[in-house]
Write a protein that holds these residues in place. Structure first.
Motif, mmCIF file in Angstrom:
data_model
loop_
_atom_site.group_PDB
_atom_site.id
_atom_site.type_symbol
_atom_site.label_atom_id
_atom_site.label_comp_id
_atom_site.label_asym_id
_atom_site.label_seq_id
_atom_site.Cartn_x
_atom_site.Cartn_y
_atom_site.Cartn_z
ATOM 1 N N ALA A 63 0.798 -1.218 0.000
ATOM 2 C CA ALA A 63 0.000 0.000 0.000
ATOM 3 C C ALA A 63 0.836 1.276 0.000
ATOM 4 C CB ALA A 63 -0.939 -0.007 1.204
ATOM 5 N N SER A 64 0.191 2.339 -0.430
ATOM 6 C CA SER A 64 0.721 3.691 -0.297
ATOM 7 C C SER A 64 -0.371 4.553 0.326
ATOM 8 C CB SER A 64 1.135 4.257 -1.667
ATOM 9 O OG SER A 64 0.000 4.403 -2.511
ATOM 10 N N PHE A 65 0.007 5.775 0.714
ATOM 11 C CA PHE A 65 -0.962 6.678 1.325
ATOM 12 C C PHE A 65 -1.619 7.554 0.259
ATOM 13 C CE2 PHE A 65 1.950 5.716 4.830
ATOM 14 C CZ PHE A 65 1.042 5.373 5.827
ATOM 15 N N LYS A 66 -2.789 8.063 0.616
ATOM 16 C CA LYS A 66 -3.563 8.867 -0.329
ATOM 17 C C LYS A 66 -4.128 10.084 0.387
ATOM 18 C CE LYS A 66 -7.701 8.695 -3.227
ATOM 19 N NZ LYS A 66 -8.771 7.843 -3.776
ATOM 20 N N LEU A 67 -3.836 11.268 -0.150
ATOM 21 C CA LEU A 67 -4.335 12.524 0.401
ATOM 22 C C LEU A 67 -5.514 13.082 -0.385
ATOM 23 C CD1 LEU A 67 -0.914 14.267 1.131
ATOM 24 C CD2 LEU A 67 -2.520 13.354 2.825
ATOM 25 N N GLY A 68 -5.765 12.533 -1.566
ATOM 26 C CA GLY A 68 -6.865 13.024 -2.383
ATOM 27 C C GLY A 68 -6.755 12.505 -3.805
ATOM 28 N N ILE A 69 -7.480 13.149 -4.705
ATOM 29 C CA ILE A 69 -7.515 12.750 -6.114
ATOM 30 C C ILE A 69 -7.247 13.976 -6.976
ATOM 31 C CG2 ILE A 69 -8.875 11.692 -7.962
ATOM 32 C CD1 ILE A 69 -10.703 10.525 -5.768
ATOM 33 N N GLN A 70 -6.320 13.846 -7.901
ATOM 34 C CA GLN A 70 -6.054 14.928 -8.855
ATOM 35 C C GLN A 70 -6.892 14.701 -10.110
ATOM 36 O OE1 GLN A 70 -2.278 15.033 -11.052
ATOM 37 N NE2 GLN A 70 -2.076 17.200 -10.488
ATOM 38 N N PHE A 71 -7.587 15.746 -10.553
ATOM 39 C CA PHE A 71 -8.388 15.676 -11.767
ATOM 40 C C PHE A 71 -7.746 16.554 -12.836
ATOM 41 C CE2 PHE A 71 -11.291 14.411 -8.441
ATOM 42 C CZ PHE A 71 -11.947 13.321 -9.023
ATOM 43 N N VAL A 72 -7.388 15.926 -13.943
ATOM 44 C CA VAL A 72 -6.679 16.600 -15.025
ATOM 45 C C VAL A 72 -7.573 16.639 -16.267
ATOM 46 C CG1 VAL A 72 -4.634 16.555 -16.517
ATOM 47 C CG2 VAL A 72 -4.462 15.812 -14.115
ATOM 48 N N ASP A 73 -7.713 17.798 -16.879
ATOM 49 C CA ASP A 73 -8.445 18.000 -18.143
ATOM 50 C C ASP A 73 -9.955 17.807 -18.012
ATOM 51 O OD1 ASP A 73 -6.009 18.476 -19.337
ATOM 52 O OD2 ASP A 73 -5.842 16.486 -20.242
ATOM 53 N N LEU B 170 -20.922 1.812 -9.427
ATOM 54 C CA LEU B 170 -20.632 3.209 -9.731
ATOM 55 C C LEU B 170 -19.148 3.286 -10.060
ATOM 56 C CD1 LEU B 170 -22.628 4.998 -6.889
ATOM 57 C CD2 LEU B 170 -23.177 4.996 -9.333
ATOM 58 N N GLU B 171 -18.830 3.841 -11.200
ATOM 59 C CA GLU B 171 -17.431 3.869 -11.632
ATOM 60 C C GLU B 171 -16.553 4.480 -10.544
ATOM 61 O OE1 GLU B 171 -17.032 7.503 -14.597
ATOM 62 O OE2 GLU B 171 -18.896 6.398 -14.931
ATOM 63 N N PRO B 172 -15.301 4.036 -10.453
ATOM 64 C CA PRO B 172 -14.451 4.410 -9.309
ATOM 65 C C PRO B 172 -13.825 5.794 -9.417
ATOM 66 C CG PRO B 172 -13.259 2.927 -10.771
ATOM 67 C CD PRO B 172 -14.666 3.018 -11.321
ATOM 68 N N LEU B 173 -14.539 6.735 -9.975
ATOM 69 C CA LEU B 173 -14.013 8.087 -10.177
ATOM 70 C C LEU B 173 -13.647 8.763 -8.862
ATOM 71 C CD1 LEU B 173 -13.425 10.355 -12.210
ATOM 72 C CD2 LEU B 173 -15.821 11.062 -11.991
ATOM 73 N N GLU B 174 -14.437 8.511 -7.824
ATOM 74 C CA GLU B 174 -14.154 9.066 -6.499
ATOM 75 C C GLU B 174 -13.812 7.965 -5.487
ATOM 76 O OE1 GLU B 174 -13.679 11.935 -5.161
ATOM 77 O OE2 GLU B 174 -14.263 13.385 -6.697
ATOM 78 N N SER B 175 -13.348 6.827 -5.999
ATOM 79 C CA SER B 175 -12.809 5.749 -5.145
ATOM 80 C C SER B 175 -13.818 5.258 -4.110
ATOM 81 C CB SER B 175 -11.523 6.223 -4.448
ATOM 82 O OG SER B 175 -10.600 6.731 -5.367
ATOM 83 N N THR B 176 -15.064 5.063 -4.531
ATOM 84 C CA THR B 176 -16.117 4.685 -3.592
ATOM 85 C C THR B 176 -16.458 3.199 -3.600
ATOM 86 O OG1 THR B 176 -17.749 5.334 -5.273
ATOM 87 C CG2 THR B 176 -17.215 6.953 -3.562
ATOM 88 N N SER B 177 -15.820 2.405 -4.435
ATOM 89 C CA SER B 177 -16.220 1.002 -4.580
ATOM 90 C C SER B 177 -16.092 0.222 -3.273
ATOM 91 C CB SER B 177 -15.393 0.331 -5.682
ATOM 92 O OG SER B 177 -15.604 0.965 -6.921
ATOM 93 N N ILE C 80 -23.962 9.578 -3.823
ATOM 94 C CA ILE C 80 -22.663 9.318 -4.458
ATOM 95 C C ILE C 80 -22.814 9.428 -5.972
ATOM 96 C CG2 ILE C 80 -20.878 7.581 -4.872
ATOM 97 C CD1 ILE C 80 -21.401 6.546 -2.024
ATOM 98 N N ARG C 81 -23.888 8.867 -6.498
ATOM 99 C CA ARG C 81 -24.180 8.994 -7.940
ATOM 100 C C ARG C 81 -24.159 10.463 -8.358
ATOM 101 N NH1 ARG C 81 -30.318 8.602 -8.983
ATOM 102 N NH2 ARG C 81 -30.025 10.666 -8.019
ATOM 103 N N ASP C 82 -24.848 11.314 -7.605
ATOM 104 C CA ASP C 82 -24.911 12.734 -7.948
ATOM 105 C C ASP C 82 -23.518 13.363 -7.957
ATOM 106 O OD1 ASP C 82 -27.631 12.405 -8.029
ATOM 107 O OD2 ASP C 82 -28.079 13.705 -6.321
ATOM 108 N N PHE C 83 -22.702 13.001 -6.970
ATOM 109 C CA PHE C 83 -21.358 13.577 -6.876
ATOM 110 C C PHE C 83 -20.517 13.180 -8.087
ATOM 111 C CE2 PHE C 83 -17.090 13.857 -4.692
ATOM 112 C CZ PHE C 83 -17.114 15.233 -4.539
ATOM 113 N N ILE C 84 -20.660 11.950 -8.543
ATOM 114 C CA ILE C 84 -19.920 11.502 -9.729
ATOM 115 C C ILE C 84 -20.447 12.190 -10.986
ATOM 116 C CG2 ILE C 84 -19.355 9.508 -11.169
ATOM 117 C CD1 ILE C 84 -19.407 7.811 -8.607
ATOM 118 N N ILE C 85 -21.767 12.291 -11.119
ATOM 119 C CA ILE C 85 -22.344 12.968 -12.281
ATOM 120 C C ILE C 85 -21.829 14.396 -12.395
ATOM 121 C CG2 ILE C 85 -24.491 13.833 -13.306
ATOM 122 C CD1 ILE C 85 -25.933 11.443 -12.004
ATOM 123 N N LEU C 86 -21.662 15.071 -11.256
ATOM 124 C CA LEU C 86 -21.173 16.451 -11.251
ATOM 125 C C LEU C 86 -19.906 16.606 -12.075
ATOM 126 C CD1 LEU C 86 -21.030 19.380 -10.153
ATOM 127 C CD2 LEU C 86 -19.906 18.437 -8.108
#
Length: 499
Positions: free
Chosen positions: A74-84, A338-345, A384-390
């Motif tokens: 494992a590694s640590f995670k502080l968040g998610i970077q969104f590019v483009d 729900l696709e793992p865009l926000e790591s919710t699986s 969660i669905r709404d947050f991903i749709i955003l």
């Protein structure tokens, strides 16, 4: 009241062994627990990125964090970077944890919005220790001895090898008394009088009965759907991606403490850094891109040597109409996707399991208990669905048919209401027990280009020079704290290096 006696978990992988580990830890022998899985049936195993709530689950089952990290690479995670995502060339980080510190009764971002309009502030990332540290590839756990410092409020999650995690949980579960049975389920028997599950039959002819069934059989939903015909809510009109390819590559530097999500012409690509490799995947819409082009995009954007052939996944975004149906509860991919865009699986697995523990039935399976479970679960899935749709809806991109579709599509009323409120004056409110807090919504709304027209009028209670000093102080303190943090690579190497 007649107690349940037996629980049967059908399917292994992350969902099955998370269920086994949690139940064996909390129920302490009250129920007889068996898990059936087949080595011949593979697992998807792409759930390698998590959110901070996974720490609650790990603590519940008694995992030592450093040991868990060593054994799952494992590694640590502080968040998610969104590019483009907002537009080609844009980038922002959805960091965990707080943004700045409140001033009087208002959130930091309200003051930031006023000063942004005057060009007197830095990027929002400078006002959160998680985002500021992530951008410099630095990490440390929150220091409980510094409650008044940003260093005491670092929120973290993990990236890990989902297959190794399941293996780790299996060892814990079997040591706690869970019986694993090798076999492939070929049929499910329902009671004719009420439609409850009576038993499953294995390929070797063995019949296994239980009182409560946990369906962890993956997308096919062996019990919840194939046998019980529960039904499925299709959300693909809001979330048009329906394919994914996953492939590992060699680890490269820098060793980043965040997941990266890069928008592509018909979807997006993930990058998840582990100690021994980097996980990559391409999520895309088959209506807008064929498999060959999707694979070419994925493989041409790896930052290390390819280590395996792509694993191909087909899915339909949505959820079962009932996650708990009679005496069967679905977890993991059997419950929906729900696709793992926000790591919710993995979070949705643990959430279903913990909710079941809180609403554990007796052998009567009270309908009101089941209805409350499904009400809470539906609410969580939908928010969660709404947050991903955003992420898809709030975009300026119009360079491909996919992005034009996403930009122009109608969205759920619940999401539309949040967007409209925020666009007016930067206000956002967390509803009930929805997963994502105000800080998450604020960062993604701003990052996706939804800039409020105004700000909370009570900001003007504070004189502008005081606001400037306040924001400058927040930025300075966070900058000094980040400078004290070691690199992510050094911290992992010292605290929890994999063998």
């Amino acid at each position: 009241m007649r107690q349940l006696k037996t629980i049967l978990i059908v399917g292994g992988g992350s969902a099955g062994w998370m269920a086994a580990a949690l139940f064996s830890k909390l129920f302490k022998g009250l129920y007889d627990i068996t898990l059936i899985e087949s080595e011949a049936i593979g697992t998807i195993g792409v759930g390698e990125a998590t959110i901070p709530a996974i720490k609650t689950f790990n603590e519940l089952i008694g995992l030592d964090e450093n040991d868990f990290m060593r054994r799952t690479q494992a590694s640590f995670k502080l968040g998610i970077q969104f590019v483009d995502w907002d537009r080609v060339g844009s980038s922002y980080i959805h960091g965990f944890g707080v943004i700045g510190r409140d001033l009087k009764w208002l959130r930091c971002h309200q003051y930031w919005l006023k000063m942004r309009a005057e060009g007197k502030v830095s990027d929002l990332a400078a006002y959160s220790i998680n985002t500021a540290a992530a951008l410099q590839n630095r990490f440390m756990r929150a220091d409980p001895k510094r409650p008044g410092s940003p260093l005491g409020h670092i929120a973290h999650a993990f990236h890990f090898d989902a297959g190794l995690y399941a293996k780790y949980l299996r060892g814990m579960s079997e040591a706690a008394g869970v019986r694993r049975r090798e076999g492939k389920v070929v049929s499910v028997q329902l009671r004719p009088e009420d439609g409850f599950v009576d038993s499953v039959t294995l390929e070797d002819g063995a019949v296994v009965s239980a009182d409560l069934f946990i369906d962890c059989s993956g997308f096919r939903g062996l019990i919840i759907e194939q046998a019980m015909k529960t039904g499925y809510e299709d959300w693909s009109h809001w979330l048009p991606c329906d394919r994914a390819m996953a492939v590992p590559c060699a680890r490269t530097e820098p060793f980043t403490p965040y997941t990266r999500s890069t928008a592509r012409p018909a979807g997006w690509q993930w990058r998840i850094p582990l100690q021994h490799r980097t996980g990559n995947g391409h999520v895309y819409s088959s209506r807008h891109m064929d498999d060959g082009e999707a694979e070419q995009i994925l493989l041409s954007n790896l930052d290390g040597a390819q280590m395996a052939e792509p694993n191909r996944i087909r899915f339909v975004a949505g959820k079962r109409r009932q996650i708990w149906n009679r005496n069967c509860v679905a977890a993991g991919l059997a419950s929906g996707f729900l696709e793992p865009l926000e790591s919710t699986s993995l979070h949705l697995i643990q959430s279903v399991l913990i909710r079941l523990v809180r609403l554990m039935p007796d052998a009567g399976f009270d309908p009101a208990t089941i209805a409350e479970f499904n009400r809470q679960t539906d609410f969580e899935y939908e928010r969660i669905r709404d947050f991903i749709i955003l992420h898809y809806k709030a975009t300026e991109r119009d360079d491909t048919p996919f992005w034009r579709y996403c930009r122009d599509m109608d969205v759920p009323v619940t999401l539309e209401r949040k967007i409209d409120l925020f666009r007016a004056n930067g206000r956002i409110f967390r509803e009930d027990d929805e997963l994502f807090a105000e800080e998450s919504w604020i960062q993604v709304l701003l990052g996706q280009g939804i800039i409020p027209v105004g700000y909370d009028p009570l900001v003007d209670v504070t004189p502008e020079p005081d606001i400037e000093r306040y924001l400058a102080d927040v930025e300075t303190v966070i900058g000094k704290c980040v400078a004290l943090m070691p690199s992510h690579a050094d911290y992992v190497a010292k605290a929890c290096p994999a063998a």
